[in-house]
Design a protein around this motif. Sequence first.
Motif: not given
Length: 109
Positions: A46-56
């Motif tokens: 999974y990942l979280f995409d915040f445009n400026d960065f990813f939480v992965v």
Amino acid sequence: MTSMELLHLNIEPPIWRRLLIPSGITFHKFHKLIQAAFDWQDYHLYLFDFNDFFVVNSDPDTPFHNIEKNPKKVKIDPVFKEYKQFLYEYDFGDSWMHEIVVEEVGISG
């Protein structure tokens, strides 16, 4: 606590959940709560995409992207104060995309 809505994209009819998330948790714990809300078994990446960065959660030798953060280390609170809408991708093979909208931060409960 934080109130948010999760919408599973590209699915008809729409599948969504509204969650109250406790403050002070990591993105890894947040991922686990999403898994429970959709009754999934946590078999995929999974990942979280915040445009400026990813939480992965990626391999340090082969990073997913050069602007990424570790979900077991990053807490949700400061991120949710700055970002009110972002994407959550589950299962990179099938690419289940979800739009997450942060509705309210700091709800007492």
